[in-house]
Design a protein around this motif. Sequence first.
Motif, mmCIF file in Angstrom:
data_model
loop_
_atom_site.group_PDB
_atom_site.id
_atom_site.type_symbol
_atom_site.label_atom_id
_atom_site.label_comp_id
_atom_site.label_asym_id
_atom_site.label_seq_id
_atom_site.Cartn_x
_atom_site.Cartn_y
_atom_site.Cartn_z
ATOM 1 N N TRP A 24 0.789 -1.227 0.000
ATOM 2 C CA TRP A 24 0.000 0.000 0.000
ATOM 3 C C TRP A 24 0.825 1.282 0.000
ATOM 4 C CZ3 TRP A 24 0.591 3.132 4.236
ATOM 5 C CH2 TRP A 24 0.925 2.536 5.462
ATOM 6 N N SER A 25 2.131 1.186 0.222
ATOM 7 C CA SER A 25 2.987 2.368 0.056
ATOM 8 C C SER A 25 4.103 2.096 -0.949
ATOM 9 C CB SER A 25 3.581 2.794 1.403
ATOM 10 O OG SER A 25 4.425 1.779 1.932
ATOM 11 N N GLY A 26 3.897 1.135 -1.816
ATOM 12 C CA GLY A 26 4.951 0.723 -2.754
ATOM 13 C C GLY A 26 5.744 -0.404 -2.134
ATOM 14 N N GLY A 27 6.607 -0.049 -1.192
ATOM 15 C CA GLY A 27 7.277 -1.016 -0.343
ATOM 16 C C GLY A 27 8.209 -1.960 -1.058
ATOM 17 N N MET A 28 8.423 -3.105 -0.413
ATOM 18 C CA MET A 28 9.430 -4.054 -0.873
ATOM 19 C C MET A 28 9.128 -4.612 -2.261
ATOM 20 S SD MET A 28 10.212 -6.112 2.672
ATOM 21 C CE MET A 28 10.645 -5.215 4.173
ATOM 22 N N THR A 29 7.849 -4.824 -2.557
ATOM 23 C CA THR A 29 7.512 -5.362 -3.878
ATOM 24 C C THR A 29 7.875 -4.377 -4.987
ATOM 25 O OG1 THR A 29 5.800 -6.504 -5.159
ATOM 26 C CG2 THR A 29 5.093 -4.585 -3.916
ATOM 27 N N GLN A 30 7.835 -3.072 -4.676
ATOM 28 C CA GLN A 30 8.220 -2.074 -5.672
ATOM 29 C C GLN A 30 9.741 -2.024 -5.841
ATOM 30 O OE1 GLN A 30 6.340 -0.482 -7.854
ATOM 31 N NE2 GLN A 30 8.264 0.279 -8.744
ATOM 32 N N TYR A 31 10.496 -2.200 -4.745
ATOM 33 C CA TYR A 31 11.948 -2.311 -4.865
ATOM 34 C C TYR A 31 12.319 -3.451 -5.823
ATOM 35 C CZ TYR A 31 13.544 0.826 -1.076
ATOM 36 O OH TYR A 31 13.857 1.912 -0.301
ATOM 37 N N LEU A 32 11.649 -4.573 -5.665
ATOM 38 C CA LEU A 32 11.942 -5.725 -6.528
ATOM 39 C C LEU A 32 11.579 -5.437 -7.981
ATOM 40 C CD1 LEU A 32 10.707 -8.526 -4.114
ATOM 41 C CD2 LEU A 32 13.079 -8.079 -4.795
ATOM 42 N N ASN A 33 10.526 -4.662 -8.188
ATOM 43 C CA ASN A 33 10.161 -4.268 -9.541
ATOM 44 C C ASN A 33 11.251 -3.397 -10.158
ATOM 45 O OD1 ASN A 33 8.373 -1.827 -11.128
ATOM 46 N ND2 ASN A 33 8.075 -3.937 -11.780
ATOM 47 N N TRP A 34 11.781 -2.478 -9.383
ATOM 48 C CA TRP A 34 12.829 -1.584 -9.877
ATOM 49 C C TRP A 34 14.123 -2.325 -10.212
ATOM 50 C CZ3 TRP A 34 12.084 2.498 -5.446
ATOM 51 C CH2 TRP A 34 11.051 3.385 -5.795
ATOM 52 N N PHE A 35 14.526 -3.230 -9.319
ATOM 53 C CA PHE A 35 15.877 -3.785 -9.417
ATOM 54 C C PHE A 35 15.960 -5.218 -9.916
ATOM 55 C CE2 PHE A 35 16.227 -0.312 -6.322
ATOM 56 C CZ PHE A 35 17.227 0.421 -6.932
ATOM 57 N N GLU A 36 14.855 -5.965 -9.816
ATOM 58 C CA GLU A 36 14.873 -7.348 -10.296
ATOM 59 C C GLU A 36 13.974 -7.545 -11.513
ATOM 60 O OE1 GLU A 36 17.024 -9.361 -9.032
ATOM 61 O OE2 GLU A 36 17.615 -8.026 -7.394
ATOM 62 N N GLY A 37 13.193 -6.531 -11.827
ATOM 63 C CA GLY A 37 12.328 -6.612 -12.997
ATOM 64 C C GLY A 37 11.097 -7.479 -12.806
ATOM 65 N N THR A 38 10.815 -7.866 -11.565
ATOM 66 C CA THR A 38 9.628 -8.674 -11.289
ATOM 67 C C THR A 38 8.412 -7.771 -11.125
ATOM 68 O OG1 THR A 38 10.178 -8.632 -8.933
ATOM 69 C CG2 THR A 38 10.953 -10.513 -10.199
ATOM 70 N N PRO A 39 7.216 -8.281 -11.365
ATOM 71 C CA PRO A 39 6.024 -7.434 -11.229
ATOM 72 C C PRO A 39 5.855 -6.952 -9.788
ATOM 73 C CG PRO A 39 5.519 -9.471 -12.398
ATOM 74 C CD PRO A 39 6.882 -9.644 -11.828
ATOM 75 N N ALA A 40 5.405 -5.721 -9.638
ATOM 76 C CA ALA A 40 5.004 -5.235 -8.313
ATOM 77 C C ALA A 40 3.627 -5.830 -8.029
ATOM 78 C CB ALA A 40 4.955 -3.716 -8.293
ATOM 79 N N LEU A 41 3.562 -6.707 -7.043
ATOM 80 C CA LEU A 41 2.358 -7.517 -6.827
ATOM 81 C C LEU A 41 1.346 -6.836 -5.920
ATOM 82 C CD1 LEU A 41 4.003 -11.035 -6.373
ATOM 83 C CD2 LEU A 41 2.918 -10.097 -8.427
ATOM 84 N N ASP A 42 0.099 -7.048 -6.231
ATOM 85 C CA ASP A 42 -1.010 -6.569 -5.418
ATOM 86 C C ASP A 42 -1.888 -7.761 -5.058
ATOM 87 O OD1 ASP A 42 -3.160 -5.385 -4.222
ATOM 88 O OD2 ASP A 42 -3.532 -3.919 -5.808
#
Length: 452
Positions: free
Chosen positions: A142-160
């Motif tokens: 809900w604030s981006g968080g760890m899943t968004q870090y992974l999207n930036w640096f590992e190219g994985t989807p930011a999951l919801d």
Amino acid sequence: MKILFKFCAAALMLSACGMVGAADARGDFVSAKKTHFSRKGQACYIVGANFWYGGYLGAASGVGERARLLKELDNMRALGINNLRVLAVSEKTDIKSAVSPASTAAPGQYDEELLVGLDFLMAEVAKRDMTVVLYLNNFWQWSGGMTQYLNWFEGTPALDPNVTKDFDGFLTSTAAFYRSAASQAEYRNVIARIVKRVNTVTGKPYSEDASIMAWQLANEPRPGTSQVTPKERALYVKWIDETAGYIHSLDKNHMVSSGSEGVVGSAQDAQLYLDAHRTSNIDYLTYHLWPKNWGWFDSKNPTGSWDGAIAKSRDYLNTHIELAKKLNKPIVLEEFGLDRDGPSFSIKATTKIRDRYYREVFDVIYQRASKGDPIAGFNFWAWGGAGRAANAEYWWKPGNDFVGDPPQEEQGLYSVFDSDVGSLLLIKEYADRLHSICRIPTTSAQAFCKVM
């Protein structure tokens, strides 16, 4: 409602944790002394609210509502609330159930207006003799968080998980954050950016601000699902130790905590919880209590599920206080809540069941604290104050009021609004009780109150 707040302000009794003089001496900072918090040589207790959006309201324009912020702070202080748990940073994401704008648009790109909003909040908190816990990341989306870090640096989807409906998949995927070297490097850059920041309103470095009680690694960091491997467990323990140690290397004045939910957030394993918090880099323990979220309480069948939910809740509360004894550290119940009667999200719905639940929780905390046990206080989830849901379906959209419920949840789910008289009176009642322990100590509490 105005009469209630005026009465509370007149009756307010300040605790040691909330009494701030010139914040120059080391004793002005809240510190952990064995199993309790201390300030100015006196034991003190946290009577707190989760106020994650406080920095957002502090912005000078855009989403900022400074007049509302001042009102919210005054009202909370009048109730005896002396501590706020606040989101320090957020990450921009395409996830719909996340707050926007975000303080971090992309790695290294910060929204200075939102950071100035945090500065403004801290300046106003200091004027009211309150303290703040600032959390620096979020396991949840809900604030981006760890899943968004992974999207930036590992190219994985930011999951919801609100969309995928795959909760275990989200836990497993997000825990990859701990082993992503690039994510960890950027996370430390963000930590340094905030911890070493100089407040633009007061001119005081955050590291020298006694109104900050503690830095927190993240909101509810988890090692993954309950099926974590020994390697994943070890990585999680190492991450907590080394990240907390890094914060201490930047700031010698403030405490550091993890933000853990407790055993439920530790793969359902008390030993993992102990192992993760044994390090001297973690100054105090945290735990959260969510009987509905964890399937203990059915708000559509409150009568049938009440006894079991309360028995499990009491056990969870007391078990963690005993775990804190084992580590000889204070512990704070920093999240708990229950929804409105009905169940309903409407502010017009009553809160009789929630108030009954609050009293059960408060009573355990007060009784254990009055015996000198290592419960250092609480932060209820969450302060909704003057905010109001704007949409018929109760989901947040950009431009709506911020309330205690973040965008991943219906607005009104767990918020305490300024019109919830029953809940507010309970908070005031137990704030006074908790604050009074060391002023008129019981025999069992007297010893630790004297040796702080």
